[in-house]
Design an enzyme around this catalytic site. Structure first.
Site, PDB file in Angstrom:
ATOM      1  N   GLU A 256       0.881  -1.167   0.000  1.00 17.33           N
ATOM      2  CA  GLU A 256       0.000   0.000   0.000  1.00 17.33           C
ATOM      3  C   GLU A 256       0.919   1.218   0.000  1.00 17.33           C
ATOM      4  O   GLU A 256       1.550   1.531   1.006  1.00 17.33           O
ATOM      5  CB  GLU A 256      -0.911   0.030   1.233  1.00 17.33           C
ATOM      6  CG  GLU A 256      -1.841   1.237   1.240  1.00 17.33           C
ATOM      7  CD  GLU A 256      -2.565   1.429   2.565  1.00 17.33           C
ATOM      8  OE1 GLU A 256      -3.315   2.417   2.671  1.00 17.33           O
ATOM      9  OE2 GLU A 256      -2.361   0.622   3.484  1.00 17.33           O
ATOM     10  N   CYS A 295      -3.255   8.446   3.847  1.00 22.57           N
ATOM     11  CA  CYS A 295      -3.303   8.080   2.429  1.00 22.57           C
ATOM     12  C   CYS A 295      -4.531   8.631   1.725  1.00 22.57           C
ATOM     13  O   CYS A 295      -4.523   8.803   0.507  1.00 22.57           O
ATOM     14  CB  CYS A 295      -3.250   6.559   2.281  1.00 22.57           C
ATOM     15  SG  CYS A 295      -4.563   5.699   3.163  1.00 22.57           S
TER      16      CYS A 295
END
Length: 359
Positions: A256, A295
């Site tokens: 990720e 994020c």
């Protein structure tokens, strides 16, 4: 000053040198030091394989779910302590800290419930058998079984509890032991969470181990049954994916990395309309929550040219009312960036934008 310890092979390991200092980003006060020097990563890897893996695979999904439920419970019991550590080491406000701490407990509880729905079985037959040939002699069906390896999790600085908890929940529910390595600069929350879990004795021996500091030769020991789960920058992710040993062994690498998110204002959303107000409110929230260090933060705002000035003015006015500072002050709504290096990078980025004509 506190010395953080790794938890390997069922015991605590305290390094004897090569320490990095963890600080309070609001005050630059030293909080702790961390290092993994002297750790036997070969022994830790074998301990996970030989003790943690078999113990977890012996359990059903429902039983593994009960382990996750217990983890969620004992961490939630220490919520206030974890929130204080998050404020001191991550610079989070109470609301931002709860986003991480409560998110971690919630992730464990979610996967615990999933374990209950999967029931008293140790593997899953997926879908119905599928004919792979013209006759009746060639059929296929997927069986989902635990990998007989180790899950190594390298986590990001910004969600030291949620990031750890979500990766741990998936690995443990799948029957894989985990070795977790938090970002060193903000490792206080993860280290204390693992300490709480060890003290509560909620997991089988070898199911969960902790590395504070560097990973040494651990990654070069991973093989085809192992998993490396990484959250962080795209540059580091690319370096890990290209690591010769991981490529040769066929180790599964889950990443990720950097994300790029936009908020888009439609042409019919004039100032004063619900759509315009929502864009301003949401963008301001994304900029200020955890100081924008997450994020999902919005990095681009796209608006019709005739609305640009109105968007700029509305955002500036809203952001101008945000109280920035040390989250120990309850009036503060946005804390500092988590490390000095990130502060320097942000200042450099602003300078680059201004040099290019940005306002």
């Amino acid at each position: 000053m506190q010395t953080l310890r790794s938890y390997l092979c069922g015991r605590w390991h305290e390094a004897d040198g090569e320490f990095r200092t963890l600080v309070n980003p609001s005050t630059e006060e030293p909080l702790a030091r961390a290092s993994s020097r002297g750790a036997d990563f070969g022994a830790a890897y074998r301990f996970a394989l030989e003790r943690g893996g078999p113990a977890l695979r012996e359990l059903t999904f429902a039983q593994r779910g009960e382990l996750l439920k217990a983890m969620s419970r004992v961490l939630r019991e220490q919520r206030d302590e974890l929130l204080t550590l998050s404020r001191d080491n991550n610079g989070t406000t109470a609301m931002d800290g709860s986003f991480d701490v409560d998110g971690g407990g919630g992730a464990l509880a979610f996967y615990a419930a999933l374990g209950r729905t999967l029931g008293e079985r140790r593997w899953i037959a997926e879908d119905e058998p599928l004919a792979l040939g013209k006759g009746d002699g060639f059929w296929g069906r997927h069986l989902l079984v635990p990998r007989r390896g180790v899950a190594v999790a390298i986590n990001a600085f910004n969600f030291p509890l949620w990031g750890f908890a979500e990766k741990a929940a998936q690995a443990l529910l799948a029957g894989m032991p985990m070795i977790v390595k938090p970002a060193t600069a903000t490792a206080l929350v993860t280290a204390r969470a693992v300490e709480i879990l060890v003290e509560a004795a909620v997991l089988p021996a070898g199911a969960l181990q902790l590395v504070v500091g560097g990973t040494g030769d651990l990654l070069d020991r991973l093989g085809g049954q192992d998993v490396l789960a990484f959250t962080g920058s795209a540059d580091t992710a690319l370096a890990l994916r290209r690591r010769e040993r991981l490529l040769a062994a066929g180790t599964r690498v889950n990443v990720e990395a950097d994300s790029l998110n936009a908020a888009v204002l439609g042409p019919d959303a004039a100032p004063g309309t619900p759509g315009f107000e929502k864009l301003v409110r949401d963008v301001a929230h994304e900029i200020t929550q955890k100081a924008g260090q997450k994020c999902t933060a919005i990095r681009r705002v796209l608006a019709p040219r005739e609305r640009l000035d109105a968007v700029r003015e509305a955002l500036a006015a809203r952001l101008g009312r945000t109280v920035v500072g040390n989250p120990a002050d309850e009036s503060v709504r946005m804390g500092p960036l988590a490390t000095a290096a990130q502060l320097a990078a942000a200042v450099d980025g602003i300078a680059t934008l201004r040099a290019g004509g940005a306002r």
